[in-house]
Scaffold this motif. Structure first.
Motif, PDB file in Angstrom:
ATOM      1  N   PRO A  13     -65.657  40.069 -96.077  1.00 36.92           N
ATOM      2  CA  PRO A  13     -66.047  41.409 -96.547  1.00 36.92           C
ATOM      3  C   PRO A  13     -65.115  42.490 -96.043  1.00 36.92           C
ATOM      4  O   PRO A  13     -64.419  42.331 -95.038  1.00 36.92           O
ATOM      5  CB  PRO A  13     -67.463  41.586 -95.979  1.00 36.92           C
ATOM      6  N   LYS A  14     -65.104  43.629 -96.757  1.00 36.60           N
ATOM      7  CA  LYS A  14     -64.292  44.764 -96.327  1.00 36.60           C
ATOM      8  C   LYS A  14     -64.770  45.290 -94.986  1.00 36.60           C
ATOM      9  O   LYS A  14     -65.951  45.236 -94.671  1.00 36.60           O
ATOM     10  CB  LYS A  14     -64.366  45.883 -97.369  1.00 36.60           C
ATOM     11  N   THR A  15     -63.822  45.808 -94.216  1.00 32.83           N
ATOM     12  CA  THR A  15     -64.120  46.368 -92.900  1.00 32.83           C
ATOM     13  C   THR A  15     -63.665  47.817 -92.867  1.00 32.83           C
ATOM     14  O   THR A  15     -62.553  48.137 -93.304  1.00 32.83           O
ATOM     15  CB  THR A  15     -63.401  45.572 -91.801  1.00 32.83           C
ATOM     16  N   ALA A  16     -64.531  48.684 -92.360  1.00 37.56           N
ATOM     17  CA  ALA A  16     -64.178  50.108 -92.282  1.00 37.56           C
ATOM     18  C   ALA A  16     -63.168  50.339 -91.175  1.00 37.56           C
ATOM     19  O   ALA A  16     -63.107  49.608 -90.183  1.00 37.56           O
ATOM     20  CB  ALA A  16     -65.428  50.945 -92.037  1.00 37.56           C
ATOM     21  N   MET A  17     -62.371  51.389 -91.336  1.00 40.23           N
ATOM     22  CA  MET A  17     -61.443  51.787 -90.280  1.00 40.23           C
ATOM     23  C   MET A  17     -62.202  52.452 -89.144  1.00 40.23           C
ATOM     24  O   MET A  17     -63.316  52.947 -89.314  1.00 40.23           O
ATOM     25  CB  MET A  17     -60.400  52.755 -90.833  1.00 40.23           C
ATOM     26  N   ASP A  18     -61.575  52.445 -87.990  1.00 39.31           N
ATOM     27  CA  ASP A  18     -62.130  53.130 -86.831  1.00 39.31           C
ATOM     28  C   ASP A  18     -62.343  54.606 -87.162  1.00 39.31           C
ATOM     29  O   ASP A  18     -61.513  55.251 -87.804  1.00 39.31           O
ATOM     30  CB  ASP A  18     -61.149  52.986 -85.655  1.00 39.31           C
ATOM     31  N   GLY A  19     -63.472  55.163 -86.711  1.00 42.81           N
ATOM     32  CA  GLY A  19     -63.778  56.559 -86.985  1.00 42.81           C
ATOM     33  C   GLY A  19     -62.781  57.527 -86.391  1.00 42.81           C
ATOM     34  O   GLY A  19     -62.693  58.678 -86.825  1.00 42.81           O
ATOM     35  N   ALA A  20     -62.010  57.082 -85.381  1.00 44.69           N
ATOM     36  CA  ALA A  20     -61.027  57.967 -84.747  1.00 44.69           C
ATOM     37  C   ALA A  20     -59.726  58.063 -85.545  1.00 44.69           C
ATOM     38  O   ALA A  20     -58.849  58.857 -85.210  1.00 44.69           O
ATOM     39  CB  ALA A  20     -60.726  57.474 -83.332  1.00 44.69           C
ATOM     40  N   VAL A  21     -59.587  57.260 -86.600  1.00 39.84           N
ATOM     41  CA  VAL A  21     -58.372  57.283 -87.403  1.00 39.84           C
ATOM     42  C   VAL A  21     -58.327  58.561 -88.245  1.00 39.84           C
ATOM     43  O   VAL A  21     -59.317  58.949 -88.867  1.00 39.84           O
ATOM     44  CB  VAL A  21     -58.305  56.048 -88.324  1.00 39.84           C
TER      45      VAL A  21
END
Length: 472
Positions: free
Chosen positions: A261-269
């Motif tokens: 499944p797709k994975t979200a990027m880190d919120g700090a990006v």
């Protein structure tokens, strides 16, 4: 399940940005691409024996196929997962070594035999470049060879005197082009159910919009690889065949198809969108067979809609802006050529040097192209040369620029998660402050990139975007 039973798995890695994993060698261009270099043919022996510039070549297997070493792929996955998985799970997946006595420098005493540990749950074979893609996909790139599956990128070194590109210091690198594909095979040391549960966690970084970077220039976005749109992993159970003495695929069973499944990027990006409404060009210095027009300055591109923007150029422009901001706010200077003997501790470096790196210190700021450069138009601009003395137009001096118009791309910026020996994050508040200053300054402003920026080429407007919108 017996000791000789396991699960085989395979998947395809898509190269999202041009990739270079060097083999430590240099090869003359004429040897790498016979007949395609600028070598001059003349009666002069010195010219006839000229083999052209040297090229940094990439690592290959015994069949001369470009590869991704298994250790490199395993290493970038472990680095990407550290922090998102707990240590126990990291140790289970990748293995660990514990115990043993250490000397005063913290190194294990080789004479001590008390080291112990556990083996990781998987292993990779070296990933091999799939050369079945149509050559026309990459034919616009300099010195692309469909048999080798690579092209040759020409870069410039930065002058130590003025910090600008030094045209007398060109260097060349063999690259696997963006859009290439590597075939990866691996073994899972466990049963099928364990593999189906664990492989999505292991390969999750390859489904992030920014993927993972492998090889030279990974910090600035070169060598980004991902699972692409399909993201399918094929799994087979294997068992020992006593008749042949081999470990074979279990007869009568089709492979299991697992979708990561797709994975979200880190919120700090932080995501930045770049748009150039006017012309853009990154000079292509290579000759074109059958075209010897001396008055045409060619632009580097994959085809008529996809210009090439070197990650080094973007990183250099951001560094120059950060150095100006740092000086403006009395945060310290920037000596990008600083030598290791001039500092003993990373805290002695200025925020600019810490973010972008100096010799002996890998920069903390990471950049990644999450939307590749595309253009609305590919055309030619005609210019004239001016007399340096009178300022008037010189006769018979028309020349052309091959340019792209309406170029756009998206860039992800993030801070490294590195920690020191005491498990303390390397990133300081000073590093964060300078990054925030940089982001605030470039957002809504213009960042010049590429060739002839003093003539109005490559003026990119920069806007801030949300990770959700840029990932689509």
């Amino acid at each position: 399940m017996t000791a000789l039973s396991h699960v085989r798995f395979s998947f395809t890695l898509v190269v999202d940005t041009d990739l270079h994993i060097g083999d430590g060698r240099m090869c003359p261009l004429e040897t790498l691409r016979p007949g395609l270099s600028r070598r001059r043919t003349a009666d002069d022996p010195a010219q006839a024996e000229d083999t052209g510039p040297l090229v940094k070549t990439i690592v290959r297997d015994h069949d001369k196929r470009p590869i991704l070493p298994a250790t490199s792929l395993k290493g970038v996955l472990k680095e990407a997962l550290t922090g998102s998985l707990d240590k126990a799970e990291i140790d289970r997946l990748f293995g660990t070594i514990t115990g043993g006595k250490h000397d005063k420098d913290g190194k294990t005493d080789k004479r001590d035999k008390t080291d112990s540990g556990q083996m990781g749950r998987f292993t990779f074979h070296a990933a091999v470049l799939d050369r079945s893609d149509s050559p026309s996909t990459f034919s616009g790139l300099p010195y692309f060879d469909d048999t080798a599956g690579t092209w040759v990128a020409t870069h410039v070194a930065i002058s130590r005197n003025d910090g600008t590109a030094d045209p007398r210091k060109l260097f060349n690198m063999e690259m696997v082009p963006a859009g290439g594909r590597f075939l990866v095979d691996g073994i899972w040391f466990g049963d099928m159910e364990d593999a189906k549960l664990s492989l999505p966690r292991l390969l999750a970084p390859l489904r992030r919009p920014d993927g993972v970077s492998i090889g030279s220039g990974g910090r600035i976005g070169r060598g980004r690889v991902s699972l692409g749109r399909a993201a399918d992993v094929r799994l087979w159970e294997t068992a020992f065949n006593p008749k042949t003495g081999l470990v074979d695929t279990t007869p009568g069973k089709s492979p299991v198809i697992l979708t990561v499944p797709k994975t979200a990027m880190d919120g700090a990006v932080k995501i930045l969108d770049f748009t150039c409404d006017g012309p853009f060009a990154s000079v292509d210095p290579s000759p074109r067979p059958g075209d010897n027009r001396g008055n045409l300055i060619r632009s580097l591109g994959r085809d008529d809609a996809r210009p090439v923007i070197h990650p080094d150029g973007v990183s250099g422009a951001l560094r120059s802006r950060a150095a100006w901001l740092s000086a403006l706010h009395d945060l310290g200077g920037d000596d990008r050529f600083r030598k290791p003997e001039t500092w003993a501790d990373p805290e002695e470096l200025t925020p600019v040097e810490r973010l972008f790196g100096v010799t002996g210190w890998r920069g903390l700021l990471r950049q990644s192209f999450i939307k590749q450069p595309v253009a609305a138009e590919h055309t030619h601009y005609t210019s004239v040369a001016l007399d340096a003395f009178t300022g008037g137009v010189l006769d018979s001096t028309l020349f052309e620029h091959e340019v792209y118009v309406g170029v756009s791309f998206s860039l992800a910026l993030s801070l490294d998660r590195r920690v020191d020996d005491d498990n303390t994050p390397m990133v300081t508040q000073g590093d964060r402050n300078l990054l925030e200053l940089l982001l605030d300054d470039v957002t809504g402003d213009v960042l010049p990139l590429g060739h002839a920026t003093n003539r109005g080429f490559g003026w990119f407007s920069v806007t801030h975007a949300s990770p959700e919108r840029s990932a689509r």
